[in-house]
Design a protein around this motif. Sequence first.
Motif, PDB file in Angstrom:
ATOM      1  N   ALA A 264       0.958  -1.184   0.111  1.00 57.53           N
ATOM      2  CA  ALA A 264       0.173   0.031   0.131  1.00 57.53           C
ATOM      3  C   ALA A 264       0.775   1.443   0.035  1.00 57.53           C
ATOM      4  N   ASP A 265       2.087   1.376   0.756  1.00 56.19           N
ATOM      5  CA  ASP A 265       2.786   2.415   0.546  1.00 56.19           C
ATOM      6  C   ASP A 265       3.522   2.611  -0.338  1.00 56.19           C
ATOM      7  N   GLY A 266       3.435   1.859  -1.829  1.00 53.90           N
ATOM      8  CA  GLY A 266       3.713   2.516  -2.977  1.00 53.90           C
ATOM      9  C   GLY A 266       5.303   1.688  -3.559  1.00 53.90           C
ATOM     10  N   ARG A 267       5.642   0.536  -2.713  1.00 54.96           N
ATOM     11  CA  ARG A 267       6.780  -0.259  -3.027  1.00 54.96           C
ATOM     12  C   ARG A 267       6.327  -1.535  -3.583  1.00 54.96           C
ATOM     13  N   ILE A 268       7.316  -2.074  -4.261  1.00 61.70           N
ATOM     14  CA  ILE A 268       7.537  -3.468  -4.363  1.00 61.70           C
ATOM     15  C   ILE A 268       8.410  -4.264  -3.778  1.00 61.70           C
ATOM     16  N   LEU A 269       8.140  -5.030  -2.774  1.00 63.30           N
ATOM     17  CA  LEU A 269       9.010  -6.021  -2.020  1.00 63.30           C
ATOM     18  C   LEU A 269       9.472  -7.347  -2.565  1.00 63.30           C
ATOM     19  N   LYS A 270      10.552  -7.698  -2.231  1.00 62.67           N
ATOM     20  CA  LYS A 270      10.991  -9.178  -2.350  1.00 62.67           C
ATOM     21  C   LYS A 270      11.284  -9.758  -1.174  1.00 62.67           C
ATOM     22  N   TRP A 271      10.595 -10.978  -1.161  1.00 63.39           N
ATOM     23  CA  TRP A 271      11.066 -12.169  -0.020  1.00 63.39           C
ATOM     24  C   TRP A 271      12.278 -12.652  -0.237  1.00 63.39           C
ATOM     25  N   LYS A 272      13.051 -12.475   0.785  1.00 67.87           N
ATOM     26  CA  LYS A 272      14.542 -13.172   0.710  1.00 67.87           C
ATOM     27  C   LYS A 272      14.632 -14.146   1.615  1.00 67.87           C
ATOM     28  N   GLY A 273      13.660 -14.708   2.103  1.00 69.66           N
ATOM     29  CA  GLY A 273      13.881 -15.788   3.065  1.00 69.66           C
ATOM     30  C   GLY A 273      13.611 -15.522   4.376  1.00 69.66           C
ATOM     31  N   PRO A 274      13.461 -16.664   5.453  1.00 69.86           N
ATOM     32  CA  PRO A 274      13.019 -16.392   7.052  1.00 69.86           C
ATOM     33  C   PRO A 274      14.084 -15.346   7.500  1.00 69.86           C
ATOM     34  N   ALA A 275      15.358 -15.473   7.171  1.00 79.97           N
ATOM     35  CA  ALA A 275      16.400 -14.808   7.789  1.00 79.97           C
ATOM     36  C   ALA A 275      16.335 -13.390   7.467  1.00 79.97           C
ATOM     37  N   THR A 276      15.960 -12.947   6.297  1.00 85.56           N
ATOM     38  CA  THR A 276      15.975 -11.551   6.005  1.00 85.56           C
ATOM     39  C   THR A 276      14.663 -11.021   5.922  1.00 85.56           C
ATOM     40  N   GLY A 277      13.632 -11.787   5.472  1.00 86.40           N
ATOM     41  CA  GLY A 277      12.401 -11.328   5.233  1.00 86.40           C
ATOM     42  C   GLY A 277      12.104 -10.411   3.904  1.00 86.40           C
ATOM     43  N   PHE A 278      11.222  -9.472   3.764  1.00 86.41           N
ATOM     44  CA  PHE A 278      10.896  -8.760   2.950  1.00 86.41           C
ATOM     45  C   PHE A 278      12.098  -7.658   2.625  1.00 86.41           C
ATOM     46  N   VAL A 279      12.334  -7.299   1.513  1.00 83.00           N
ATOM     47  CA  VAL A 279      13.457  -6.065   1.278  1.00 83.00           C
ATOM     48  C   VAL A 279      12.804  -5.124   0.122  1.00 83.00           C
ATOM     49  N   ASP A 280      13.266  -3.785   0.197  1.00 83.32           N
ATOM     50  CA  ASP A 280      13.028  -3.239  -1.080  1.00 83.32           C
ATOM     51  C   ASP A 280      13.261  -3.550  -2.354  1.00 83.32           C
ATOM     52  N   PHE A 281      12.527  -3.725  -3.378  1.00 84.92           N
ATOM     53  CA  PHE A 281      12.869  -3.794  -4.728  1.00 84.92           C
ATOM     54  C   PHE A 281      12.692  -2.841  -5.610  1.00 84.92           C
ATOM     55  N   ALA A 282      11.367  -2.243  -5.799  1.00 83.40           N
ATOM     56  CA  ALA A 282      11.018  -1.288  -6.694  1.00 83.40           C
ATOM     57  C   ALA A 282      10.219  -0.350  -6.353  1.00 83.40           C
ATOM     58  N   TYR A 283       9.708   0.844  -7.098  1.00 88.00           N
ATOM     59  CA  TYR A 283       8.680   1.778  -6.538  1.00 88.00           C
ATOM     60  C   TYR A 283       8.281   2.300  -7.916  1.00 88.00           C
ATOM     61  N   THR A 284       7.167   2.718  -7.794  1.00 90.39           N
ATOM     62  CA  THR A 284       6.400   3.341  -9.051  1.00 90.39           C
ATOM     63  C   THR A 284       6.450   4.920  -9.027  1.00 90.39           C
ATOM     64  N   SER A 285       6.605   5.629  -8.114  1.00 90.66           N
ATOM     65  CA  SER A 285       6.166   7.141  -8.164  1.00 90.66           C
ATOM     66  C   SER A 285       7.919   7.819  -8.039  1.00 90.66           C
ATOM     67  N   PRO A 286       8.208   8.777  -9.156  1.00 91.46           N
ATOM     68  CA  PRO A 286       9.371   9.752  -9.059  1.00 91.46           C
ATOM     69  C   PRO A 286       9.287  10.559  -8.061  1.00 91.46           C
ATOM     70  N   ASN A 287       8.343  10.810  -7.195  1.00 89.73           N
ATOM     71  CA  ASN A 287       8.063  11.836  -5.965  1.00 89.73           C
ATOM     72  C   ASN A 287       8.293  11.080  -4.912  1.00 89.73           C
ATOM     73  N   ARG A 288       8.129   9.859  -4.649  1.00 92.01           N
ATOM     74  CA  ARG A 288       8.164   8.974  -3.601  1.00 92.01           C
ATOM     75  C   ARG A 288       9.431   9.283  -2.593  1.00 92.01           C
TER      76      ARG A 288
END
Length: 319
Positions: free
Chosen positions: A60-84
């Motif tokens: 909901a906050d404008g990001r695409i997250l990627k799951w990196k496994g239980p030790a790391t969890g979700f991390v930032d991958f991409a976003y859609t707004s140039p003003n974010r």
Amino acid sequence: MKTNSFLVLSLIAVWLFFLLGSVFCNDYKTFNKLVLPSSVSGPQSAAFDRAGEGPYVTVADGRILKWKGPATGFVDFAYTSPNRTKKLCDGTNDLDLGPICGRPLALSFNYKTSDIYITDAFFGLLVVGFNGGLATQLSGGYKYLYGVDVESFTGNVYMTDASLTYDIRNLAQPGLNPDSTGRLLKYDPRTQRVTVLLSALAGVGGPTVSSDRKYVLVPEYVTKKIQRYWLQGPTKGTNDVFMTVFGSPNNVKRAASDGEFWVAVENPPQGLRVNGSAIVLQTVPLTQFLSVTVDVAQEMNDALYVGSSHTDFVGVYTK
């Protein structure tokens, strides 16, 4: 004569046993959560790259997250707004910030190029490479672009426009009457043109192309039907009703087996595995989502990944 009748009845009984057993048997007995970062919610998608990594989710906050496994969890991958900005947007679920932060809703990989195509409620159709970062807008000016699926053989992108009247912020308004202005669209990356394939759809959900590339399935949440738009063959360019669903279908995704699909259904929340003849092969009750909407059910590695716009986790059903 009696012997023949008994044999026929016995064969029918066996056929019904196997048919009903396949429909009502739920192999997905175990449930786990892939929990999002603190204060983050709304994973409406669950996509995997060609190496099987993921899921990648829109939040909901404008990001695409990627799951990196239980030790790391979700991390930032991409976003859609140039003003974010992370300070303003990270963790928000305020749709009034959507024009600044973005609200990506659906993802689909082009497995030939590893590009990810994204539909955003405020920024339209975008694409980002396998390294992530800021996505590039390909087509904008929509009220409420919703679902997306890439046909990797041709590179054509099929997407749904939920409404010509409402945007995503109108959904929370009391007394909202769903309209029938949804559309199925095709984006051709070679010409950069968008073509309208179907219109007058009621509560259109996320589309998917069949594994043989002959047709696109498009769910209608309001009418409880799944439309089929033909891409090849003698009926090319026409549509028919693929199936009527007991409940409201939200998104359709290809299953692991060629020619099969997973349908995420509301009322009651369940995942339906169906074949190309619209026969329900399996029903998975999504009991952990009884109080919220179910947006997507995506199969990967013998697990069913379920996303919802109202949770802070991706549900994982395993056998």
